[in-house]
Design an enzyme around this catalytic site. Structure first.
Site, PDB file in Angstrom:
ATOM      1  N   LYS A   1     -10.953   2.336   8.322  1.00  7.18           N
ATOM      2  CA  LYS A   1     -12.183   3.120   8.425  1.00  7.18           C
ATOM      3  C   LYS A   1     -13.159   2.524   9.435  1.00  7.18           C
ATOM      4  O   LYS A   1     -13.908   3.247  10.079  1.00  7.18           O
ATOM      5  CB  LYS A   1     -12.834   3.197   7.036  1.00  7.18           C
ATOM      6  CG  LYS A   1     -14.220   3.787   7.019  1.00  7.18           C
ATOM      7  CD  LYS A   1     -14.803   3.788   5.629  1.00  7.18           C
ATOM      8  CE  LYS A   1     -16.249   3.312   5.700  1.00  7.18           C
ATOM      9  NZ  LYS A   1     -16.982   3.504   4.444  1.00  7.18           N
TER      10      LYS A   1
ATOM     11  N   HIS B   1     -15.713   4.175  -7.294  1.00  4.66           N
ATOM     12  CA  HIS B   1     -14.776   5.166  -6.771  1.00  4.66           C
ATOM     13  C   HIS B   1     -13.350   4.893  -7.267  1.00  4.66           C
ATOM     14  O   HIS B   1     -12.698   5.783  -7.830  1.00  4.66           O
ATOM     15  CB  HIS B   1     -14.828   5.147  -5.240  1.00  4.66           C
ATOM     16  CG  HIS B   1     -13.886   6.111  -4.593  1.00  4.66           C
ATOM     17  ND1 HIS B   1     -14.278   7.368  -4.174  1.00  4.66           N
ATOM     18  CD2 HIS B   1     -12.574   6.017  -4.298  1.00  4.66           C
ATOM     19  CE1 HIS B   1     -13.242   8.003  -3.656  1.00  4.66           C
ATOM     20  NE2 HIS B   1     -12.184   7.200  -3.711  1.00  4.66           N
ATOM     21  N   GLU B   2     -12.880   3.685  -7.074  1.00  5.87           N
ATOM     22  CA  GLU B   2     -11.497   3.386  -7.468  1.00  5.87           C
ATOM     23  C   GLU B   2     -11.329   3.482  -8.982  1.00  5.87           C
ATOM     24  O   GLU B   2     -10.298   3.941  -9.469  1.00  5.87           O
ATOM     25  CB  GLU B   2     -11.077   2.005  -6.949  1.00  5.87           C
ATOM     26  CG  GLU B   2     -11.216   1.790  -5.440  1.00  5.87           C
ATOM     27  CD  GLU B   2     -10.668   2.914  -4.574  1.00  5.87           C
ATOM     28  OE1 GLU B   2      -9.751   3.628  -5.026  1.00  5.87           O
ATOM     29  OE2 GLU B   2     -11.166   3.093  -3.447  1.00  5.87           O
TER      30      GLU B   2
ATOM     31  N   GLY C   1     -10.623   0.618   2.046  1.00  5.49           N
ATOM     32  CA  GLY C   1     -11.708   0.052   1.269  1.00  5.49           C
ATOM     33  C   GLY C   1     -11.178  -0.363  -0.092  1.00  5.49           C
ATOM     34  O   GLY C   1     -11.386  -1.477  -0.559  1.00  5.49           O
ATOM     35  N   GLY C   2     -10.483   0.585  -0.695  1.00 11.15           N
ATOM     36  CA  GLY C   2      -9.907   0.307  -1.998  1.00 11.15           C
ATOM     37  C   GLY C   2      -8.732   1.207  -2.252  1.00 11.15           C
ATOM     38  O   GLY C   2      -8.558   2.212  -1.565  1.00 11.15           O
ATOM     39  N   MET C   3      -7.917   0.819  -3.215  1.00 12.50           N
ATOM     40  CA  MET C   3      -6.781   1.643  -3.626  1.00 12.50           C
ATOM     41  C   MET C   3      -6.673   1.554  -5.130  1.00 12.50           C
ATOM     42  O   MET C   3      -6.651   0.455  -5.699  1.00 12.50           O
ATOM     43  CB  MET C   3      -5.508   1.152  -2.938  1.00 12.50           C
ATOM     44  CG  MET C   3      -4.271   1.964  -3.306  1.00 12.50           C
ATOM     45  SD  MET C   3      -4.401   3.692  -2.734  1.00 12.50           S
ATOM     46  CE  MET C   3      -3.490   4.508  -4.044  1.00 12.50           C
TER      47      MET C   3
ATOM     48  N   TYR D   1     -13.290  14.295   0.617  1.00 16.02           N
ATOM     49  CA  TYR D   1     -14.133  13.458  -0.232  1.00 16.02           C
ATOM     50  C   TYR D   1     -15.493  14.121  -0.449  1.00 16.02           C
ATOM     51  O   TYR D   1     -15.929  14.341  -1.567  1.00 16.02           O
ATOM     52  CB  TYR D   1     -14.382  12.095   0.425  1.00 16.02           C
ATOM     53  CG  TYR D   1     -13.194  11.175   0.486  1.00 16.02           C
ATOM     54  CD1 TYR D   1     -12.177  11.373   1.425  1.00 16.02           C
ATOM     55  CD2 TYR D   1     -13.085  10.081  -0.370  1.00 16.02           C
ATOM     56  CE1 TYR D   1     -11.093  10.503   1.496  1.00 16.02           C
ATOM     57  CE2 TYR D   1     -12.011   9.209  -0.298  1.00 16.02           C
ATOM     58  CZ  TYR D   1     -11.017   9.427   0.636  1.00 16.02           C
ATOM     59  OH  TYR D   1      -9.951   8.566   0.699  1.00 16.02           O
TER      60      TYR D   1
ATOM     61  N   GLN E   1       0.877  -1.173   0.000  1.00 18.35           N
ATOM     62  CA  GLN E   1       0.000   0.000   0.000  1.00 18.35           C
ATOM     63  C   GLN E   1       0.910   1.218   0.000  1.00 18.35           C
ATOM     64  O   GLN E   1       1.577   1.486   0.988  1.00 18.35           O
ATOM     65  CB  GLN E   1      -0.906  -0.016   1.240  1.00 18.35           C
ATOM     66  CG  GLN E   1      -1.635   1.293   1.528  1.00 18.35           C
ATOM     67  CD  GLN E   1      -2.515   1.765   0.383  1.00 18.35           C
ATOM     68  OE1 GLN E   1      -3.215   0.982  -0.243  1.00 18.35           O
ATOM     69  NE2 GLN E   1      -2.474   3.063   0.088  1.00 18.35           N
TER      70      GLN E   1
HETATM   71  N1  BES Z   1      -6.932   6.546  -2.459  1.00 14.14           N
HETATM   72  C1  BES Z   1      -7.847   6.160  -1.443  1.00 14.14           C
HETATM   73  C2  BES Z   1      -7.221   5.400  -0.320  1.00 14.14           C
HETATM   74  C3  BES Z   1      -6.220   6.209   0.490  1.00 14.14           C
HETATM   75  C4  BES Z   1      -6.555   7.464   0.969  1.00 14.14           C
HETATM   76  C5  BES Z   1      -4.986   5.673   0.793  1.00 14.14           C
HETATM   77  C6  BES Z   1      -5.625   8.186   1.710  1.00 14.14           C
HETATM   78  C7  BES Z   1      -4.067   6.402   1.513  1.00 14.14           C
HETATM   79  C8  BES Z   1      -4.392   7.666   1.988  1.00 14.14           C
HETATM   80  C9  BES Z   1      -8.992   5.341  -2.021  1.00 14.14           C
HETATM   81  O1  BES Z   1      -9.354   5.702  -3.301  1.00 14.14           O
HETATM   82  C10 BES Z   1     -10.202   5.591  -1.164  1.00 14.14           C
HETATM   83  O2  BES Z   1     -10.621   6.699  -1.116  1.00 14.14           O
HETATM   84  N2  BES Z   1     -10.735   4.558  -0.522  1.00 14.14           N
HETATM   85  C11 BES Z   1     -11.895   4.669   0.319  1.00 14.14           C
HETATM   86  C12 BES Z   1     -13.120   4.157  -0.370  1.00 14.14           C
HETATM   87  C13 BES Z   1     -14.009   5.162  -1.014  1.00 14.14           C
HETATM   88  C14 BES Z   1     -15.278   4.518  -1.513  1.00 14.14           C
HETATM   89  C15 BES Z   1     -14.313   6.376  -0.204  1.00 14.14           C
HETATM   90  C16 BES Z   1     -11.681   3.776   1.529  1.00 14.14           C
HETATM   91  O3  BES Z   1     -10.616   3.157   1.615  1.00 14.14           O
HETATM   92  O4  BES Z   1     -12.542   3.701   2.373  1.00 14.14           O
HETATM   93 ZN    ZN Z   2     -10.253   7.571  -3.325  1.00 14.05          ZN
END
Ligand code: BES
Ligand code: ZN
Length: 635
Positions: free
Chosen positions: A586, A325-326, A298-300, A411, A164
């Site tokens: 989260k 989202h991703e 959640g995702g990357m 966000y 990550q």
């Molecule tokens: N890029 C982010 C994950 C992230 C944010 C990694 C900040 C490191 C630092 C990813 O796209 C993201 O926003 N994931 C969210 C899911 C989304 C549906 C809001 C998550 O992980 O909850």
């Molecule tokens: Zn994101």
């Protein structure tokens, strides 16, 4: 107001042919521009790209599952200003064995003082060398990497590795300039023990790997578009693949493949919807990998290969907003990237808006309006928590502690900003602008100032009345919420809100049409209940709706929060089970925090569960929770 941003003179030319000591001619490589100017500078990197910058990274590494290290050679191509004789890279815990230039000549290097978050500057005396090879290995506790033992996987028989990178963790396994404004092409050859498969966030050149000595296979990859280095990602394990569409597919452990493929049936349609909205998908394949449950996010949005938590597998495809989202990051974030993490709203806010448009296109307006309404509530909660006058509620976060999206504000407020502009100028005009923005700035870094300059030049176009109505600077630079914010559709949850009122007024749970509701309606309902509930009422809710047994992680999470806030013992087994079964930050962080807030009742529970769960969590998750358990703020 507009900041004049100059491209560093030595990297203006669009393409160069890297000089190469190998026999095979090097492909012409794209060198992406670097922005100069105070708003584009990145305080999280030691790099001085205006003096010397990395343009290409070639990794040749062994994944060592015994010692938990990546070990081998990183070969870097460099562009440097005339006369430049050294380059500064980012390093965190890397053990550097040697650096060599042309014909293997040793190059002197120093590792500077260590900073707890940024790590160490690795300064290399390159002299006239413009391609260097670094022999190194990652530290055994590299924060980007999680090495899982077989019991931590679904199949229980093989180890697993995933990385990550965002925001500044890749410097724990790749010695390069780890800044989102310094885009680099890359290639990799990774060896891993049989029967593990290796996947990365780029084109796969060896579908089945090739033999690489006793018991090992090598896997090669390349990324020919320049990307910010936080987007270099790897996973290795007992992986299986199933196609989902023409250019889409899913990787996961064999035991998870049916469930994952079932949840993801709409992936190809999502890519098509995204392209219809904002232009071509430029990365070739769009695959996803469903990781083990310790994946901390959640995702990357790793290019060509989105990384996903298994907690989105609800069985009914209800949580695929995560995939939208991703996927949207393939434009906002990966094509156009925040130059530094102060402007992470350019990645996360624009993506959250785009996500909702994909959801609307694929699943219709009602569902999208509900998800937008939940996002509005999240933003309001964020504003309340931080205080609406806190500078941290501006989209552009000026603070030094920003970490690129851990605050939900960027966000939700970011998405609502774009929705507001959309409503004011009209959807057709807005969409035409946003699509052209992606085309104009593809593969470039972006700042708030540049974003606003583009919007003014290509959408506002000198219309002063429109400029006043939009309040662009207030949205981006001021705390709180401008008064022109596009509000959520009050009809989105009309039925749910009526049921909440009735229940809060003493109505029975059995009178609530809960079973007919989707996840968003259920979450809205649970969150809108009076925070203080008696044990009898909580028992009634749980009995009637089966909340503690919910297979939907979002629903289960809001229910557990409600139970914990009321020191309701019967939610503890489900809480414990959830916290042991997954490590998504989260969910985990707020649950431990909520328990710790409940003093003598909650603290012992938090401590007991965390002692057992911590060894299974990724460093992204243990970092803030360790601080919470010490009584500090999560930071
Ligand atoms: N890029 C982010 C994950 C992230 C944010 C990694 C900040 C490191 C630092 C990813 O796209 C993201 O926003 N994931 C969210 C899911 C989304 C549906 C809001 C998550 O992980 O909850
Ligand atoms: Zn994101």
């Amino acid at each position: 107001m507009r900041l004049l941003l100059l491209l560093a003179a030595f990297c203006v030319s669009a393409t160069v042919t890297a000089s190469t000591p190998r026999s095979r001619p090097a492909p012409a490589r794209v060198v992406a521009p670097i922005l100069t100017g105070p708003d584009a500078s990145d305080i999280q990197t030691y790099a001085r790209p205006e003096i010397a910058r990395v343009t290409h990274v070639a990794l040749d590494l062994n994944a060592d599952f015994e010692t938990h290290r990546m070990a081998g050679i990183a070969t870097l191509d460099i562009r440097a200003a005339p006369g430049a004789r050294e380059i500064i890279l980012d390093s965190k815990g890397l053990e550097i064995q040697a650096v060599t230039g042309p014909r293997g000549a040793a190059l002197p290097f120093t590792l500077g003082a260590n900073d707890e978050t940024r790590g160490q500057p690795l300064t290399i005396r390159i002299g006239t060398a413009r391609r260097i090879a670094i022999r190194y290995r990652s530290g055994p506790d590299a924060e980007a990497l999680q090495w899982l033992t077989p019991p931590q996987t679904a199949g229980k028989r093989h180890p697993y590795l995933f990385s990550q990178g965002q925001s500044i963790l890749n410097r724990t396994w790749i010695p390069t300039q780890d800044s989102p404004g310094i885009r680099q092409t890359w290639e990799a050859r990774i060896t891993a023990p049989v029967p593990l498969k290796v996947v990365m966030s780029g084109e796969r050149l060896t579908p089945n790997g090739v033999a690489a000595g006793p018991g090992r296979r090598a896997w090669r990859f390349r990324m020919t578009h320049p990307v910010p280095p936080y987007l270099i990602a790897i996973a290795a394990g007992d992986l299986a693949f199933r196609p989902l569409g023409r250019r889409t597919g899913v990787w996961t452990e064999p035991a998870m493949l049916d469930r994952a493929a079932h949840e993801l049936v709409d992936t190809e349609r999502m890519v098509e919807a995204a392209e219809r909205l904002y232009g071509p998908y430029r990365w070739g394949r769009y695959d996803v990998i469903v990781l083990p449950p310790s994946f901390p996010y959640g995702g990357m949005e790793n290019p060509t290969l989105t990384f996903l938590t298994p907690t989105f597998l609800a069985g009914d495809r209800s949580l695929v907003g995560l995939v939208a989202h991703e996927l949207a990051h393939s434009w906002s974030g990966n094509l156009i990237t925040n130059a530094n993490w102060h402007d992470s709203w350019l990645n996360e806010g624009v993506t959250s808006y785009f996500e909702n448009r994909i959801m609307e296109a694929v699943y219709g307006r009602a569902r999208a309006a509900q998800e937008a309404s939940l996002s509005w509530d999240e933003m309001q909660a964020g504003l309340r928590e931080l205080g609406a006058t806190s500078p941290r509620t501006a989209l552009h976060d000026p603070s030094d502690e920003m970490d690129g999206g851990s605050s939900g504000i960027v966000y939700d407020k970011g998405a609502i900003f774009l929705r507001t502009v959309e409503h004011i100028v009209g959807r057709a005009r807005f969409d035409a602008w946003l699509r052209s923005y992606f085309d104009r700035h593809a593969f470039e870094p972006m700042t708030s100032a540049r974003f606003l300059a583009d919007l003014r030049a290509n959408l506002v176009r000198g219309d002063r009345a429109l400029e006043r109505r939009l309040q662009l600077d207030a949205w981006v630079y001021q705390p709180g919420l401008p008064d022109n914010a596009a509000r959520p559709d009050p009809a989105a949850f009309a039925q749910v809100d009526a049921a909440v009122q009735a229940f809060n007024a003493g109505g029975r749970a059995s009178a609530v049409p809960y079973q007919g509701w989707n996840w968003a309606e259920r979450v809205r309902f649970i969150k809108a209940l009076e925070r203080r509930q008696s044990a009898a009422r909580l028992a009634e809710l749980d009995r009637t709706f089966g909340l503690s047994e919910s297979g939907n992680a979002e629903v289960l999470y809001v229910w557990l929060r409600l139970g914990i806030a009321n020191r309701y013992d019967p939610v503890i087994p489900a809480t414990e089970h959830f916290l042991l079964a997954m490590g998504r930050r989260k969910f985990a962080q707020p649950l431990y925090q909520a328990l710790m807030r409940e003093g003598d009742w909650g603290r012992p529970i938090a401590e007991r569960v965390y002692a057992r769960a911590r060894p299974g969590y990724h460093s992204v998750t243990t970092g803030p929770i360790d601080r919470i358990m010490r009584g500090q703020s999560p930071g």
